[in-house]
Structure formats: C-alpha cells, structure tokens
Design a protein around this motif. Structure first.
Motif, short mmCIF file in Angstrom:
data_model
loop_
_atom_site.label_atom_id
_atom_site.label_comp_id
_atom_site.label_asym_id
_atom_site.label_seq_id
_atom_site.Cartn_x
_atom_site.Cartn_y
_atom_site.Cartn_z
N ALA A 11 -11.08 -1.31 7.41
CA ALA A 11 -11.20 -2.63 8.86
C ALA A 11 -11.99 -3.45 7.58
CB ALA A 11 -11.66 -2.19 10.00
N HIS A 12 -11.08 -4.52 6.81
CA HIS A 12 -11.90 -5.55 6.52
C HIS A 12 -12.47 -6.08 7.02
CE1 HIS A 12 -8.21 -7.71 6.56
NE2 HIS A 12 -7.56 -6.47 6.58
N GLN A 13 -12.23 -6.44 8.48
CA GLN A 13 -12.05 -8.25 8.70
C GLN A 13 -13.34 -7.88 9.52
OE1 GLN A 13 -8.97 -8.22 11.42
NE2 GLN A 13 -7.41 -9.68 11.28
N GLY A 14 -13.71 -6.07 9.56
CA GLY A 14 -15.10 -6.30 10.32
C GLY A 14 -16.36 -6.46 9.34
N TYR A 15 -15.39 -5.92 8.17
CA TYR A 15 -16.80 -5.62 7.33
C TYR A 15 -17.94 -6.20 6.51
CZ TYR A 15 -18.45 -1.65 3.67
OH TYR A 15 -19.51 -1.21 3.33
N ASP A 16 -18.89 -6.58 6.35
CA ASP A 16 -19.73 -7.51 5.80
C ASP A 16 -20.29 -6.63 4.33
OD1 ASP A 16 -21.74 -8.89 4.68
OD2 ASP A 16 -23.42 -8.63 6.46
N ILE A 17 -19.53 -7.36 3.15
CA ILE A 17 -19.90 -6.55 1.74
C ILE A 17 -21.25 -7.14 1.51
CG2 ILE A 17 -17.48 -6.61 1.54
CD1 ILE A 17 -17.86 -9.46 -0.05
#
Length: 570
Positions: A420-426
C-alpha cells in the motif's frame, strides 16, 4: 552498401563456428577444507580452497567451458559454490545456490560444476551455503573477450591487476548465525579488518593473547601492486564483503571507470570508487606520478558508521628508489564522509552503458513487482522482509522440487507483488512491525519483460535506513533509475533511462531510496534475487523467480538427495 541478408547470415555463422572452434575447457580440482590462516595476522579457522583463501582466480576466454570438481573436506559442514555473474544459460543446476538450484555438497562428497562463460568481464565466486562466504570461500573469475568478437574491449591498457575486497571477522560464522537467530539479536557488528586480496592487518594485534596474532606472519604481509612508469593499467576490482559497502582509492591516481559487472561503461573519472557487496568494476589508471615513492591503495567503509580501520595495500613503481614494501610517506586516504549518500548516489546515476555497447531495454514491462524493504519482528526475532514477507529457504531446492513434481515442497502461494504505497511513510518507523515467513516464489511467464522496483525505508530504529546491494542470479538487468524518497508508480516510470541504461547483476538501493530495474525472463530455471549482505539474506531479505522451468533439461542426480528429493526424487 550493406551485405545481402544471406551473406550476412553466412558470415555470422562462420564467426560463430570459428569462436566455437577456439573455445577451450578449463579444468580445476578443488578441495574445500578448514585451515588455520592469518589473513589479518590473527590466527583463525577459515574455509579454504586447496588450503588458501581467497581461492584461485579462474581465468578463461569468452565461450570457454569451465569445469570445477569440488571435494567437500569440511567434515561437519555442507557446501555450495555460486558463480556470481555467470548466467548459467542451459545449466541452471550449476548456479550453486543451496535450497534454490541444488542440494548442498555433503561432507566427503564430490560435485562437478560445469558451465560456459558466455560474456567477457570481471566476476567472482563464493560460497552460497549458510554464511560460509564470510568464512573465506571466495575468489575471482576473469573472462577475456574472444578475439575478433563484437565484445572487444573499447579501451586500451598495458597491464592489469586484480583486487578482491573483503571484510573479516574473528568470530566464526556459526557464532554469527546463532547471534542473528537469538532473542534478543546478537548482531554481527562491524568487521575487525578490511582485506585486500585476502590480506590485512588487525590494528589491535599487540593487545591480543600471546600467539593469537602474529604481525610478521607472511599471510598478512601487505599486498604490493607494481607498475611501470608511463604505462596504463586496468584494475579489476570486486567486492565480496559480507556486510560493508566500501570506497576504494589509489592514492594520487585518478581512476577511469570502464566496466561494471561485465558490461562496458561510458567512461567517467573518479578520485575514489564506491563499490557494494557483489559488484565488480574495472578502472584504468595511468602510472604518471613520482616513481620514487610508494602510494596507498585504500579501502574504507561507507554507508555505515565505520568501526574498522582502513584496509591498505601498496602501489609501487618499477625502477623507483623506494623499496616495494616500504610504507608510503603519507597516511592512508580515509575516503569521503561515510554518510554522504548524495556522493554515492551520483556515482550510481553516472554509471551508464558505453555508447558503442548500448543494449536497449524493451520499451515497456509486462509485469511490475514493487518490493518494500523493511526490518520486522517475527516471534520476537528481528527479520528483514519484502512486502511484509520474510524469505526462508525450503528443505528441497526449488529447481529439484519443480522438475520432480514435488508441489508440497514449498508454499505454492506467491508472495505479494506490491504494497500500500500511497499511504506509506518510508521515513517513519513502522507502526506494526509484525511480518510472516514464506518460501513461496514468483512465477514469471517465460520471455516476458519484468520490472522490479526496490523501495528502501526506515528500520526499527528511528532515523535509520541502510544501503542494500541486490543481486539477481541467472540474469543481467537494466538499471532504469534511482530516486530518494517514495517511488510513485504513476510518476517515476516517466523518468526512466531507456536510452543507455547499464546492464548489471548487482545494484545498490540507497538509504530511503528506490532503484528500478528491468529484465527479460528468458533463462529457464529458478533464480534467487536477494540482498548480498550475508546477515540480511540470512534474516529473510530475498525472493525467488521461476521462469520456463519446463524447458530445463533433465537434472543431474548429484544435485538431489535432500528434503523431499531423497532417493533421486522418486
């Protein structure tokens, strides 16, 4: 005016036949055993080849067949050897990856690896069983270009030297592995010494118990590289480190980068070279400095806060007034700041294909796999995971299981292809660090074009992200792009370099960054793709690809005999 197609075809066939006629078979007999060594002057048991570490350099010409007969004399330990950078076209069972392409070689047993070196360049070999690579089982492979072939080198030089970079621990790999699997974790820590061609000097030798460290032992004598004034030299440099990203420098001599992982590079000049575990480079230097003094070759840790002294060797000019082994009059170079990510990032971006040797990538991919690289916890143990799945090796090698119809030998469910890349804070610590383990694999349609985007992220500790060098077995891939921050599939593919991307087999993913690569799934077999840091692969940082396994010829019975394949797979 061009030649007629029929004549062109005949000419190509004639050249191919001529090359085949010139091809030779290179035979090697290796015995793998534990021996006491003094690589950094400290007495330590090491895994050796014919009594030595590093092992012998394999030298061959493009198109040659290499035959290595390996006897395992470790007595209490299995072994497998990976030929890193050799694609194993038609011989996937010779890739040497225990759990993926073969059962390991048991104590007392003999196994013969046979494969063709189809492309010139600088490569390496190393153990691919447990964490044996860091115990000393490693060496170089040098493949010369075939005479008159289209892969002729686009540069000239008068002589060459080979440089194998490594890091070295005094603890055994058993101690290291037990620590990594413990709760709480016993991390391997920074290496005691950095080695150049298997030689280094432990800085605290004098503080050790009597007999434990011998600073005058010939095995730890400083390596000397001799040059003739005015000549140009090719230095073939490979990193087989277990943990460390390195910066390599030849004091006072600029280096022109000309090869990376067996592919010719658009030449660029550096003062020092960043090299990650599993990578190889060739650089050219001109012996144009004062010949009456010696110069340092220096290896320094980057991307991790260094806890290890500079690894050194000596460059000495023939005919000069300085003794070849005399220490240079300067202090060894310490390299760039260890945490200067931008400096290393710029070198990555600068590495593109030589204009006369561009192999254009396919314009688009048939499939994209987006892998989030995170540090996790499973049953209290620290692990690494991709898309929340930590990789484990099956007891039955995938290649054996799939060719033998042993579907119960590993998880048939493929790992997730995205997150779920759109909401992920790396940049943040994961709110839920839990993950699962799996030995499932990705099945690729044979002949398809696959994009893999590796996304780095924060670790379990705040404000911490590390460099990971990823290595793909059985293939080279086009490096399409790098970035810092979160990869956006809707934006970043438009920035890909489709003009002159370099082909490599190992590539760095920088802290908090992403790296995009593309390859063709056109080599029948089962192939590992993993972080080349020993501890990280051991802790789950890897995946496996299968493609066209039905096209693989009958497997040699010698690679069977473990897991569900006992008895030859019947």
């Amino acid at each position: 005016m061009g030649l007629p197609p029929r004549l062109l075809c005949c000419l190509f066939l004639a050249l191919s036949l001529a090359a085949a006629a010139r091809a030779a078979t290179r035979h090697h007999e290796w015995e793998i055993s534990y021996q006491f060594t003094h690589s950094d002057c400290v007495r330590k048991l090491a895994v050796t080849i014919n009594g030595h570490t590093p092992g012998p350099t394999i030298r061959a010409t493009q198109g040659d067949t290499v035959v290595v007969r390996v006897k395992n004399s470790l007595l209490t330990e299995n072994v497998a050897i990976h030929w890193h950078g050799i694609r194993q076209i038609g011989t996937p069972w010779a890739d040497g990856t225990e759990g993926v392409t073969q059962c390991p070689i048991l104590p007392g047993d003999v196994f013969t690896y046979t494969f063709v070196v189809d492309r010139p360049g600088t490569y390496m070999y190393h153990a691919h069983y447990g964490m044996q690579r860091s115990a000393g089982l490693n060496g170089l492979i040098v493949v010369e270009a075939a005479r008159g072939g289209h892969d002729a080198e686009p540069f000239r030089y008068d002589g060459e030297h080979a440089v194998l970079l490594n890091d070295w621990w005094h603890k055994s790999t058993y101690e290291q592995a037990a620590g990594l699997a413990a709760v709480p974790i016993g991390w391997v820590g920074e290496p005691q010494t950095l080695l150049i061609n298997g030689r280094g000097r432990f800085v605290n030798c004098s503080s050790m118990a009597p007999g434990a460290c011998n600073a005058t032992h010939p095995e730890c004598a400083t390596q000397v590289f001799a040059v003739v004034p005015g000549k140009t030299y090719r230095f073939r440099i490979a990193s087989v480190t277990s943990l460390s990203a390195l910066n390599f420098e030849i004091e006072g001599h600029q280096m022109t980068v000309v090869e990376a992982d067996g592919h010719y590079v658009k030449p660029f000049v550096v003062k020092n070279l960043n090299i990650y575990s599993g990578e190889t480079y060739s650089v050219l230097i001109k012996a144009d400095q004062n010949p009456n003094r010696n110069y340092w070759l220096a290896s320094n840790v980057v991307s991790r806060k260094p806890g290890t002294a500079t690894g050194t060797a000596i460059l000495s000019y023939y005919g000069g007034r300085s003794s070849p082994r005399r220490a240079p009059p300067t202090t060894p170079p310490t390299g760039p700041a260890w945490n200067d990510t931008d400096y290393r990032f710029r070198q990555s971006v600068a590495t593109v294909a030589h204009p006369a040797h561009v192999e254009p990538p396919p314009p688009r991919a048939d499939r994209t796999i987006l892998l989030l690289n995170t540090q996790n916890k499973i049953d209290g143990r620290i692990k690494w995971a991709l898309n929340n799945v930590s990789f484990t090796l099956p007891h039955t090698p995938y290649l054996v299981a799939m060719k033998s119809g042993l579907l119960g030998a590993f998880d048939q469910r493929p790992p997730p292809e995205t997150y779920a890349h759109q909401g992920y804070d790396i940049y943040a610590v994961q709110k839920n660090p839990s993950a699962v383990t799996s030995d499932g694999l990705y099945r690729l349609e044979f002949g398809s074009v696959v994009d893999v985007v590796l996304q780095n992220a924060n670790m379990l500790d705040a404000n911490k992200s590390e460099t990971h060098p990823w290595h793909l077995h059985g293939h080279d891939f086009w490096v399409l792009g790098y970035g810092i921050g979160r990869f956006d599939p809707a934006v970043h593919p438009a920035t890909y370099n489709l003009k002159d991307p370099i082909l490599k087999n190992t590539v760095a993913v920088h802290p908090y960054g992403w790296t995009a690569l593309r390859f063709k799934a056109d080599n029948p077999g089962v192939w590992a793709f993993h972080c080349h840091i020993e501890a990280h692969f051991f802790m789950g940082m890897g995946v496996v690809f299968e493609e066209g396994v039905e096209r693989v010829a009958e497997l040699p019975k010698e690679i069977m005999g473990c897991g569900k394949a006992k008895g030859g797979g019947h």
